[in-house]
Design a protein around this motif. Structure first.
Motif, PDB file in Angstrom:
ATOM      1  N   TYR A  59       2.830  28.864 -43.331  1.00 39.59           N
ATOM      2  CA  TYR A  59       1.613  28.382 -42.621  1.00 39.59           C
ATOM      3  C   TYR A  59       0.324  29.603 -42.380  1.00 39.59           C
ATOM      4  O   TYR A  59       0.701  30.713 -42.372  1.00 39.59           O
TER       5      TYR A  59
ATOM      6  N   GLY B 248      -2.573  25.839 -38.230  1.00 41.66           N
ATOM      7  CA  GLY B 248      -1.182  26.424 -38.730  1.00 41.66           C
ATOM      8  C   GLY B 248      -0.197  26.742 -37.318  1.00 41.66           C
ATOM      9  O   GLY B 248       0.752  26.679 -37.778  1.00 41.66           O
TER      10      GLY B 248
ATOM     11  N   HIS C  42       5.231  32.601 -35.327  1.00 47.32           N
ATOM     12  CA  HIS C  42       3.713  32.473 -35.946  1.00 47.32           C
ATOM     13  C   HIS C  42       2.952  33.486 -35.164  1.00 47.32           C
ATOM     14  O   HIS C  42       2.075  34.216 -35.912  1.00 47.32           O
TER      15      HIS C  42
END
Length: 181
Positions: free
Chosen positions: A72, A78, A146
């Protein structure tokens, strides 16, 4: 009498050994490169590389040992994709809540607080403002991973401090904290 012979012999050996040394002509060296190495300047050309280049680049497509590629991108899109699609690879046996808690307290609790309420030590002292409470945020394990990997807003990346397995442990612990709030 024997001692005079011994003393004379020692004096003769000492004179013989000391007379062999001549400062104008130094002794031969067995391996002169070990005593007088060839010096190279930093970033200078060398015959060790192809075409006399200063260095070589790694082969295209190689990755560092232990590096795990992350698919990502560091963009808002993303982040949204990771939030929707990214799931933890940890099973129930490899998910160590105590280790996740310890890592959270080391790296995250200073800002987010031990309870995940956004009232960490830096926030209560007025050093940082606007640290979110986990209760108010729509987060998933993918979005937490993330954000730890790339950072978000004032929070920096923790990818250099925590490997991927440790980031997943922290992500699962953050979801535990969110459920308690």
């Amino acid at each position: 009498m024997k001692s005079i012979y011994k003393i004379t012999l020692l004096v003769c050996i000492t004179i013989l050994v000391s007379s062999c040394h001549d400062n104008s002509k130094p002794n031969y060296q067995y391996m002169p490169n070990m005593y007088e190495p060839v010096s190279y300047n930093t970033y200078s050309q060398s015959d060790a590389f192809k075409n006399g280049k200063e260095g070589q680049l790694p082969v295209e497509g190689t990755i560092n040992r232990g590096f795990e590629p992350y698919q990502y991108e560091n963009t808002p899109a993303g982040y949204e994709l990771a939030k929707l699609n990214l799931k933890s690879p940890l099973d129930s046996l490899s998910n160590d809540s105590e280790k996740g808690k310890a890592l959270f307290e080391i790296y995250c609790a200073i800002c987010h607080g031990n309870a995940g309420d956004g009232k960490g030590k830096l926030v209560t002292q007025g050093k940082y403002l606007g640290v979110p409470n986990y209760k108010d945020r729509p987060i998933t394990e993918g979005s937490i991973f993330h954000v730890q990997t790339y950072g978000l807003n004032a929070m920096g990346s923790y990818a250099n401090q925590l490997n991927a397995h440790e980031r997943w442990l922290v992500s699962s612990y953050v979801l535990e904290l969110k459920s308690k709030l």
